[in-house]
Scaffold this motif. Sequence first.
Motif, PDB file in Angstrom:
ATOM      1  N   LYS A 181      36.382  92.363  43.485  1.00 31.91           N
ATOM      2  CA  LYS A 181      35.260  92.997  44.178  1.00 31.91           C
ATOM      3  C   LYS A 181      35.745  94.190  44.993  1.00 31.91           C
ATOM      4  O   LYS A 181      34.977  95.052  45.383  1.00 31.91           O
ATOM      5  N   GLU A 182      37.073  94.171  45.284  1.00 31.55           N
ATOM      6  CA  GLU A 182      37.632  95.270  46.093  1.00 31.55           C
ATOM      7  C   GLU A 182      38.509  96.173  45.245  1.00 31.55           C
ATOM      8  O   GLU A 182      39.005  95.751  44.200  1.00 31.55           O
ATOM      9  N   LEU A 183      38.731  97.394  45.764  1.00 31.84           N
ATOM     10  CA  LEU A 183      39.593  98.338  45.047  1.00 31.84           C
ATOM     11  C   LEU A 183      41.064  98.014  45.293  1.00 31.84           C
ATOM     12  O   LEU A 183      41.418  97.399  46.307  1.00 31.84           O
ATOM     13  N   GLY A 184      41.908  98.446  44.327  1.00 30.19           N
ATOM     14  CA  GLY A 184      43.361  98.422  44.542  1.00 30.19           C
ATOM     15  C   GLY A 184      43.984  97.043  44.603  1.00 30.19           C
ATOM     16  O   GLY A 184      44.979  96.847  45.302  1.00 30.19           O
ATOM     17  N   THR A 185      43.429  96.073  43.866  1.00 25.18           N
ATOM     18  CA  THR A 185      44.015  94.725  43.934  1.00 25.18           C
ATOM     19  C   THR A 185      44.938  94.440  42.749  1.00 25.18           C
ATOM     20  O   THR A 185      45.506  93.366  42.657  1.00 25.18           O
ATOM     21  N   LEU A 186      45.055  95.408  41.829  1.00 25.94           N
ATOM     22  CA  LEU A 186      45.920  95.167  40.665  1.00 25.94           C
ATOM     23  C   LEU A 186      47.361  95.551  40.995  1.00 25.94           C
ATOM     24  O   LEU A 186      47.614  96.580  41.625  1.00 25.94           O
ATOM     25  N   THR A 187      48.303  94.720  40.542  1.00 20.56           N
ATOM     26  CA  THR A 187      49.718  95.025  40.785  1.00 20.56           C
ATOM     27  C   THR A 187      50.215  96.015  39.733  1.00 20.56           C
ATOM     28  O   THR A 187      49.576  96.182  38.693  1.00 20.56           O
ATOM     29  N   GLU A 188      51.372  96.601  39.983  1.00 19.24           N
ATOM     30  CA  GLU A 188      51.984  97.482  38.980  1.00 19.24           C
ATOM     31  C   GLU A 188      52.347  96.628  37.754  1.00 19.24           C
ATOM     32  O   GLU A 188      52.668  95.446  37.897  1.00 19.24           O
ATOM     33  N   PRO A 189      52.329  97.240  36.557  1.00 18.48           N
ATOM     34  CA  PRO A 189      52.688  96.447  35.369  1.00 18.48           C
ATOM     35  C   PRO A 189      54.153  96.005  35.396  1.00 18.48           C
ATOM     36  O   PRO A 189      55.007  96.739  35.888  1.00 18.48           O
ATOM     37  N   ARG A 190      54.409  94.783  34.920  1.00 20.66           N
ATOM     38  CA  ARG A 190      55.805  94.381  34.786  1.00 20.66           C
ATOM     39  C   ARG A 190      56.024  93.697  33.442  1.00 20.66           C
ATOM     40  O   ARG A 190      55.079  93.193  32.831  1.00 20.66           O
ATOM     41  N   GLU A 191      57.286  93.713  33.028  1.00 20.87           N
ATOM     42  CA  GLU A 191      57.587  93.214  31.696  1.00 20.87           C
ATOM     43  C   GLU A 191      57.628  91.700  31.675  1.00 20.87           C
ATOM     44  O   GLU A 191      58.063  91.069  32.632  1.00 20.87           O
ATOM     45  N   PHE A 192      57.210  91.137  30.562  1.00 18.82           N
ATOM     46  CA  PHE A 192      57.116  89.695  30.432  1.00 18.82           C
ATOM     47  C   PHE A 192      57.539  89.346  29.015  1.00 18.82           C
ATOM     48  O   PHE A 192      56.945  89.833  28.057  1.00 18.82           O
ATOM     49  N   ASN A 193      58.616  88.553  28.879  1.00 16.13           N
ATOM     50  CA  ASN A 193      59.077  88.206  27.535  1.00 16.13           C
ATOM     51  C   ASN A 193      58.211  87.095  26.961  1.00 16.13           C
ATOM     52  O   ASN A 193      57.895  86.124  27.637  1.00 16.13           O
ATOM     53  N   LEU A 194      57.813  87.277  25.698  1.00 15.30           N
ATOM     54  CA  LEU A 194      56.850  86.355  25.094  1.00 15.30           C
ATOM     55  C   LEU A 194      57.479  85.089  24.518  1.00 15.30           C
ATOM     56  O   LEU A 194      56.763  84.205  24.053  1.00 15.30           O
ATOM     57  N   MET A 195      58.811  84.993  24.549  1.00  8.78           N
ATOM     58  CA  MET A 195      59.424  83.802  23.946  1.00  8.78           C
ATOM     59  C   MET A 195      59.370  82.614  24.902  1.00  8.78           C
ATOM     60  O   MET A 195      59.657  82.741  26.092  1.00  8.78           O
ATOM     61  N   PHE A 196      59.016  81.447  24.359  1.00  7.97           N
ATOM     62  CA  PHE A 196      59.070  80.208  25.131  1.00  7.97           C
ATOM     63  C   PHE A 196      60.528  79.773  25.208  1.00  7.97           C
ATOM     64  O   PHE A 196      61.224  79.760  24.197  1.00  7.97           O
ATOM     65  N   GLU A 197      60.941  79.394  26.396  1.00  8.79           N
ATOM     66  CA  GLU A 197      62.325  78.956  26.558  1.00  8.79           C
ATOM     67  C   GLU A 197      62.393  77.447  26.649  1.00  8.79           C
ATOM     68  O   GLU A 197      61.472  76.798  27.133  1.00  8.79           O
ATOM     69  N   THR A 198      63.522  76.906  26.221  1.00  8.61           N
ATOM     70  CA  THR A 198      63.784  75.481  26.456  1.00  8.61           C
ATOM     71  C   THR A 198      65.295  75.322  26.598  1.00  8.61           C
ATOM     72  O   THR A 198      66.013  76.322  26.611  1.00  8.61           O
ATOM     73  N   ASN A 199      65.756  74.107  26.780  1.00  7.94           N
ATOM     74  CA  ASN A 199      67.197  73.885  26.849  1.00  7.94           C
ATOM     75  C   ASN A 199      67.563  72.838  25.823  1.00  7.94           C
ATOM     76  O   ASN A 199      66.819  71.890  25.614  1.00  7.94           O
ATOM     77  N   THR A 200      68.720  73.012  25.212  1.00  9.56           N
ATOM     78  CA  THR A 200      69.161  71.983  24.266  1.00  9.56           C
ATOM     79  C   THR A 200      70.356  71.266  24.855  1.00  9.56           C
ATOM     80  O   THR A 200      71.245  71.898  25.423  1.00  9.56           O
ATOM     81  N   GLY A 201      70.362  69.956  24.718  1.00 11.28           N
ATOM     82  CA  GLY A 201      71.461  69.161  25.265  1.00 11.28           C
ATOM     83  C   GLY A 201      71.136  68.683  26.665  1.00 11.28           C
ATOM     84  O   GLY A 201      70.095  69.013  27.237  1.00 11.28           O
ATOM     85  N   ALA A 202      72.049  67.894  27.209  1.00 10.68           N
ATOM     86  CA  ALA A 202      71.782  67.206  28.474  1.00 10.68           C
ATOM     87  C   ALA A 202      71.856  68.133  29.687  1.00 10.68           C
ATOM     88  O   ALA A 202      71.192  67.910  30.690  1.00 10.68           O
ATOM     89  N   VAL A 203      72.663  69.169  29.592  1.00 14.55           N
ATOM     90  CA  VAL A 203      72.846  70.033  30.767  1.00 14.55           C
ATOM     91  C   VAL A 203      71.903  71.234  30.672  1.00 14.55           C
ATOM     92  O   VAL A 203      71.843  71.898  29.643  1.00 14.55           O
ATOM     93  N   ARG A 204      71.162  71.453  31.761  1.00 13.35           N
ATOM     94  CA  ARG A 204      70.242  72.590  31.767  1.00 13.35           C
ATOM     95  C   ARG A 204      70.892  73.745  32.502  1.00 13.35           C
ATOM     96  O   ARG A 204      70.910  73.762  33.730  1.00 13.35           O
ATOM     97  N   ASP A 205      71.481  74.637  31.779  1.00 11.59           N
ATOM     98  CA  ASP A 205      72.017  75.837  32.423  1.00 11.59           C
ATOM     99  C   ASP A 205      71.888  77.013  31.456  1.00 11.59           C
ATOM    100  O   ASP A 205      71.325  76.875  30.366  1.00 11.59           O
ATOM    101  N   GLU A 206      72.426  78.146  31.878  1.00  8.80           N
ATOM    102  CA  GLU A 206      72.303  79.367  31.094  1.00  8.80           C
ATOM    103  C   GLU A 206      72.823  79.172  29.662  1.00  8.80           C
ATOM    104  O   GLU A 206      72.255  79.660  28.705  1.00  8.80           O
TER     105      GLU A 206
END
Length: 536
Positions: A181-206
């Motif tokens: 309803k108000e002006l200027g409420t949109l943020t600047e565009p930012r990049e967003f990667n479309l791939m879904f991430e998950t982890n394989t194996g017991a340890v969740r790290d990079e």
Amino acid sequence: MEMDQLVALCRRRGFLFQSSEIYGGLQGFWDYGPMGVELKRNVREAWWRDMVTSQDNLDVSPGAPAAFEMTGLDCAIIMHPQVWKCSGHYDLFNDHLIDCRESKRRYRYDQVLGRWVEAKGKRIFVASDTSGEEALEQTQLKALKFFNLRAKKANELKWEGPLVPLTTVTDFDDVLGPDAKELGTLTEPREFNLMFETNTGAVRDENSRTFLRPETAQGIFVNFKNVLDSTRVKVPFGIAQIGKSFRNEITPRNFTFRSREFEQMEIEFFCRPDTSADWYEYWRDRRYRWYVELGLSSDRLRLREHDAEELSHYSCGTADIEYAFPFLSDGEFGELEGVAHRGDFDLRSHMEGKLIRQGDELVVEQDELGQPKYRGSGRDLTYFDDQTKERYTPHVIEPSAGADRATLAFLCEAYTEDEVPDEKGKPTKRVFLRLHPRLAPIKAAVFPLVKKDGMPEIAREIYKKLKPHFNVFYDEKGAVGRRYRRQDEVGTPLCITVDGQTLDDGTVTIRDRDTLKQWRVGKEDCTAEVQKWLSQ
Ligand code: ATP
């Protein structure tokens, strides 16, 4: 046809349900119901049969530059993360999103449109996340509200030109967001990667981070050598794959058109570089014809060649096969399939790199941080032609289709309304799906006219004879007219009815869904009759 009518029919008759509906649904995910699962299977099977198993590699197919072979693969959804670094998805498979601080809604930057308008001495950009007529209406209403004007004062709004993308606006201070309803409420565009991430194996790290594939194609490229080494295929040949892909779309919408989990039907066709332009034309035209032959009418279907500036640097042609879906504005088309000439880009990327020995293993050379120095695998993915004694990297033509989008287009095209006389001869509205018999979930329904005089017994016998060959349905409940209507609504091409005459002469009535024409055949001939219908 209004899209709402089709959506309602899909729900009512078990084609499509929202995923996890009893928990309020999950946006961008869909479940195919008892009818939908058959329809989509038929779409997939028609594609696999027409593209892969029925491909004759001894003679030259009509319009093809040479004889060729087709083969298939079914690859894992989760692949080595390096595959996505090499394919560019890890770094480049991004959309730009913008958030609205007021409404907390999120939009795809390239999908927001709007119009500049001036009133009461102030000039603002009114945005909308719809398109066409709907966007014009939405921006008009929002502007009236913003300037506190009644509808009859609409002429005080001075609109400047047509709808333009938000990407043309440099300063967001004067932008009224689609749900704000108000002006200027949109943020600047930012990049967003479309791939879904998950982890394989017991340890969740990079190091355990993996991705759900955003396309099936990469599985084909990385298995190129395996297919060559395990079969006797020779270039030119194609590898096909059907499977699920996942993209975390920012704004899933338009029913199943843009989902977060969907199914692709992809071919990578490998050919000699000097023949690739001809093969590109062959696949583009053949894929277009496939949709026409399965019932998509030519005026809602189009082939759109990309302009030179839309093409990737390595490509000498890309065409989209598009359909004018009813949820789009007049003149707008949505992509069903992309047919791309990809040159040797993919095989070359996966080849890049140098293999070094590390202990017993051959690995791609690493940099000082322990990361692969190259994106590719370092393996040789060239092809040796043992007749001409040449070695080269094949060029690739990629027809990449979406099974869900094709299914949706077939449904949209099939939805038909007409008027037919009811039992008392009064014209009544009829809704039916004019699906190609190959795609219809149920191929024939078998009815006894009434539930007595031995008719059910004969009808059951016919049903049992048909069942091993086709998906047929038996129904003896209620008035026969109502039973016909139920089958019409799910697109069953033929209804077979056992009636009084059957008891006398052993013939049954066959009724055609589209023309309502009825004729009689011997009850022993039903299998042949259904078969004839299916192979038309
Ligand atoms: P769009 O521009 O509509 O997002 P795209 O050009 O990214 O599509 P491709 O990467 O070429 O699509 O994928 C090939 C095919 O996969 C598309 O033509 C479409 O049929 C299907 N597809 C892609 N994304 C989706 C999705 N989110 N939902 C359903 N089908 C999809």
